[in-house]
Structures are given as structure tokens and as C-alpha cells.
Write a protein that holds these residues in place. Structure first.
Motif, PDB file in Angstrom:
ATOM      1  N   ARG A 120      -3.225   6.297   4.865  1.00  0.00           N
ATOM      2  CA  ARG A 120      -3.179   4.826   4.984  1.00  0.00           C
ATOM      3  C   ARG A 120      -3.732   4.126   6.187  1.00  0.00           C
ATOM      4  NH1 ARG A 120       3.043   4.326   4.071  1.00  0.00           N
ATOM      5  NH2 ARG A 120       2.929   6.417   5.455  1.00  0.00           N
ATOM      6  N   GLU A 122       1.645   4.746  -2.912  1.00  0.00           N
ATOM      7  CA  GLU A 122       1.167   5.975  -2.487  1.00  0.00           C
ATOM      8  C   GLU A 122       2.164   7.289  -2.711  1.00  0.00           C
ATOM      9  OE1 GLU A 122      -1.264   8.046  -1.808  1.00  0.00           O
ATOM     10  OE2 GLU A 122      -1.737   6.506  -0.194  1.00  0.00           O
ATOM     11  N   ALA A 135       0.866  -1.363   0.007  1.00  0.00           N
ATOM     12  CA  ALA A 135       0.039   0.030  -0.103  1.00  0.00           C
ATOM     13  C   ALA A 135       0.752   1.282  -0.068  1.00  0.00           C
ATOM     14  CB  ALA A 135      -0.956   0.004   1.087  1.00  0.00           C
ATOM     15  N   SER A 136       1.980   1.100   0.664  1.00  0.00           N
ATOM     16  CA  SER A 136       2.910   2.264   0.766  1.00  0.00           C
ATOM     17  C   SER A 136       3.541   2.417  -0.408  1.00  0.00           C
ATOM     18  CB  SER A 136       3.834   2.164   1.718  1.00  0.00           C
ATOM     19  OG  SER A 136       3.263   1.940   3.165  1.00  0.00           O
TER      20      SER A 136
END
Length: 313
Positions: free
Chosen positions: A77, A46, A42-43
Motif C-alpha cells: 500500500r 486489501e 485502501a486497507s
């Protein structure tokens, strides 16, 4: 031959990541996520505009930012962090003069056994006061810190402020130099690393990382001096202090002529020297003494790289 180290099952900091500017956006520049693969994915997808999310807020406000809860906040997040058990974060901007080089973000979880401290101290009326901090289970130590002030030269934060250099302090629970020694001893805090956080304008800031034996921030700390007056015009950096849970002191002032040095682009410290950016590495066989991950953070004086602080888990 490197020897593997029995890494604790729990460390105080669970994630460390770097965000670097590309135009008007911060993009992912590397990180150490342990077994939190979903949060890492997810990071990596981003990015942050100025003022957006935690890294963007540290960029916009040009100061370290502590976020002790994600729900209902500007943290982007939140869902992925909750699934990973992450509850708090600290963002540290790295400025060379007025130029943002990167933002380091560290993230922590919260449980009844996780003890340590990440503190941000801010100059106010010619004295340092606690701007904010995350302490895990060290509630009494947090209360003591909220009610403590440091003039220049006093304690770990005041010493960093007065010298404008990073300082490594041992035996926090018994050392007379550590003003909060009694509370630190009760909390099990053992080692403190303090570093200046230069900003383009506004009050001085000092970041302190206080490590406990049971849930350490790191098992090894290093301070490198990259100032030309120390290492000469040829560049590089010299190790001027360090401590390791296994090896003990890493630097002997009586044998300074045999000091350890790092050259640009050689090893992890050399990457910081060559790029001027923070370095976070994880799971690489070349890490010092077989550690699993490391963070190396540059500290600037004006536009020039002055020091590098590193910690290894």
C-alpha cells in the motif's frame, strides 16, 4: 460518567490494524485509522497471501517484522501510505502454539518532533540483541540501543525474556532498572511496555514500546493476567499492572483482593478473552475513560492465552 481526555495532536503510532487468517489469506479484521480515511479504505480492500506484503511476511517468517521505509519494498500500500504521511510499520504475529491467530500492524509517520520507540529484540547466542526498531526523532537513543545487549533478567527486554510475561516500566529516564536511562531521559522517553512475542520455532523475541510525553504511544497502559493459576478455572482475566496519564497507577498490589477483573465477551478485554484475537477499537463511546482508540493484544504460552496487554490513546 466518562470524562473526555485531551488527546495529543500527534501520537507516535498513527494507525493500528488487525489481519486475520481465512484459509491461506490474511483479511482485514479491524483497525484504528484516525482521520486517514483514504488509507483505511485502501486497507479494507486489501488481503495478503503468506509471504505477501508486511502482514504476510510476518506470517511467513513467524516473527515480528520492522519496515522503516516503503519505497521499493514489499509493502503493498505504498502509494496510499505516502498520501497519508505514513513512512514506517511494524507487524507482530500472534501465535497460539503453532497456529497463527492474527497479525497486528502498527504504522507511524516521520517528522522532526515525533519521538518514541518500537523495538524488536531477538535472542542470539543466549543474549538479546536489537533485531530492528523504529525511533522517530530519537536518533541518539537508537544508536545507544543498537550497541546495547541484554542478558536474561536485565533491563526491560531481559526482564520480559526471563519471566515470559509482559512488564510495564515507569520513569525510564531516572529508573535504575532501565539500562538506557540516560539516553531515554535525553530523548524524553517516560514509559516502557515490554512483551514476549511467542513464535512456533526459532529464537525468542521481545517487543518493547517506549512512550514519550510529547508524542506518546498511549496515555494508558494495562496488563491483564489470564492464566488459570491466577484467575481460576472459571476463566476471565485480572488486571495486574497499569498506569494512566490522568489517574496514575491502575492497580494496587496492597489491595489485590479488590483487583479489577474482566470476563469473556464483556468489554474490550472480554472480547479478547472470548475470541482469542487482538482487538482494535476506535471512536466508540464504551471505551475506558473516554479514550478515542485502544489496542488489546493477546499473548499466548503454548496454545493457551496467558496475558493481554492494552494501550489507549
Amino acid at each position: 460518567m466518562d470524562v473526555a481526555i485531551d488527546t495529543p495532536t500527534k501520537t507516535f503510532i498513527q494507525v493500528a490494524e488487525i489481519w486475520v487468517p481465512e484459509g491461506e489469506t490474511l483479511v482485514h479484521g479491524g483497525g484504528s485509522y484516525g482521520d486517514l480515511a483514504a488509507f483505511e479504505q485502501a486497507s479494507r480492500r486489501e488481503s495478503f497471501a503468506r509471504g505477501q506484503g508486511l502482514p504476510g511476511r510476518a506470517w511467513e517468517e513467524a516473527r515480528p517484522v520492522v519496515l522503516k521505509g516503503f519505497d521499493g519494498s514489499y509493502f503493498k500500500r505504498t502509494e496510499a501510505a505516502a498520501e497519508a504521511g505514513l513512512t514506517s510499520a511494524v507487524a507482530v504475529p500472534v501465535f497460539a502454539g503453532k497456529t497463527l491467530k492474527a497479525v497486528l500492524v502498527v504504522l507511524c509517520g516521520d517528522d522532526e518532533n515525533r519521538t518514541g520507540a518500537i523495538e524488536v529484540w531477538k535472542e542470539q547466542d543466549r543474549i538479546l540483541v536489537l533485531d530492528d526498531g523504529y525511533y522517530g526523532a530519537a536518533r541518539h537513543f537508537e544508536w545507544v540501543s543498537q550497541h546495547t545487549r541484554f542478558p536474561a533478567g536485565q533491563g526491560l527486554p531481559g526482564g520480559v525474556w526471563a519471566s515470559a510475561t509482559p512488564i510495564l516500566m515507569r520513569d525510564l529516564g531516572s529508573g535504575y532498572r532501565f539500562i538506557r536511562a540516560d539516553a531515554a531521559g535525553k530523548a524524553g522517553l517516560t514509559t516502557g511496555l515490554g512483551l514476549p512475542v511467542p513464535t512456533p520455532f526459532g529464537a525468542a523475541h521481545v517487543l518493547t514500546l517506549l512512550s514519550a510525553r510529547g508524542t506518546p504511544i498511549a496515555r494508558r497502559f494495562e496488563i491483564w493476567d489470564a492464566r488459570a493459576a491466577k484467575v481460576g478455572k472459571g476463566g476471565g482475566a485480572a488486571l495486574v499492572d497499569g498506569i494512566c496519564a490522568r489517574e496514575g497507577a491502575l492497580w494496587d498490589p496492597e489491595n489485590a483482593g479488590q483487583e479489577r477483573r474482566a470476563e469473556p465477551w464483556q468489554g474490550s478485554i472480554g472480547k479478547v478473552l472470548g475470541s482469542g484475537l487482538p482487538v482494535v477499537e476506535s471512536g466508540k463511546p464504551g471505551l475506558a475513560a473516554g479514550y478515542g482508540s485502544m489496542v488489546a493484544l493477546p499473548i499466548y504460552q503454548g496454545p493457551d492465552l496467558a496475558h493481554i496487554v492494552a494501550w489507549y490513546v
